[in-house]
Scaffold this active site. Sequence first.
Site, PDB file in Angstrom:
ATOM      1  N   GLY A   1      44.635  36.773  33.298  1.00  0.00           N
ATOM      2  CA  GLY A   1      45.112  38.141  33.443  1.00  0.00           C
ATOM      3  C   GLY A   1      45.869  38.339  34.742  1.00  0.00           C
ATOM      4  N   ILE A   2      46.826  39.238  34.728  1.00  0.00           N
ATOM      5  CA  ILE A   2      47.589  39.566  35.935  1.00  0.00           C
ATOM      6  C   ILE A   2      46.756  40.545  36.749  1.00  0.00           C
ATOM      7  CG2 ILE A   2      49.701  40.599  36.812  1.00  0.00           C
ATOM      8  CD1 ILE A   2      50.996  39.765  34.118  1.00  0.00           C
ATOM      9  N   HIS A   3      46.445  40.188  37.970  1.00  0.00           N
ATOM     10  CA  HIS A   3      45.564  40.996  38.816  1.00  0.00           C
ATOM     11  C   HIS A   3      46.360  41.654  39.932  1.00  0.00           C
ATOM     12  CE1 HIS A   3      41.824  42.123  40.726  1.00  0.00           C
ATOM     13  NE2 HIS A   3      42.298  41.662  41.857  1.00  0.00           N
ATOM     14  N   PRO A   4      46.150  42.848  40.264  1.00  0.00           N
ATOM     15  CA  PRO A   4      45.233  43.825  39.677  1.00  0.00           C
ATOM     16  C   PRO A   4      45.944  44.698  38.654  1.00  0.00           C
ATOM     17  CG  PRO A   4      46.013  44.669  41.765  1.00  0.00           C
ATOM     18  CD  PRO A   4      46.708  43.344  41.532  1.00  0.00           C
TER      19      PRO A   4
ATOM     20  N   GLU B   1      44.402  43.190  32.428  1.00  0.00           N
ATOM     21  CA  GLU B   1      43.585  41.976  32.619  1.00  0.00           C
ATOM     22  C   GLU B   1      42.187  42.138  32.036  1.00  0.00           C
ATOM     23  OE1 GLU B   1      42.141  40.807  36.611  1.00  0.00           O
ATOM     24  OE2 GLU B   1      42.752  42.815  37.230  1.00  0.00           O
TER      25      GLU B   1
END
Length: 85
Positions: A47-50, A54
């Site tokens: 997942g792409i954080h933040p 995600e």
Amino acid sequence: MKLIVCAKTDKVLGLRMCGDDTPEMLQEFAVAVKGGLTEANFDATVGIHPTSAEELVTMRTPTRKIRSGPSEGKKHPQVKADSGI
């Protein structure tokens, strides 16, 4: 957020979300669902954080399991009547 998964096939059947930018996130996940991805495919995604998105790829524990058909080994009353049982 809710990820709806078939217990037998592990295939993702759908998802629900509420919040900011939900339409943008759902459009991208719709491609994955239409492509027949499984929960394992979602779990293997980084997942792409933040971001809120995600959360959909970090859901690991089912909150509940629902069975819509008759239990294994038992026939529905109408099936029994139709078959003469």
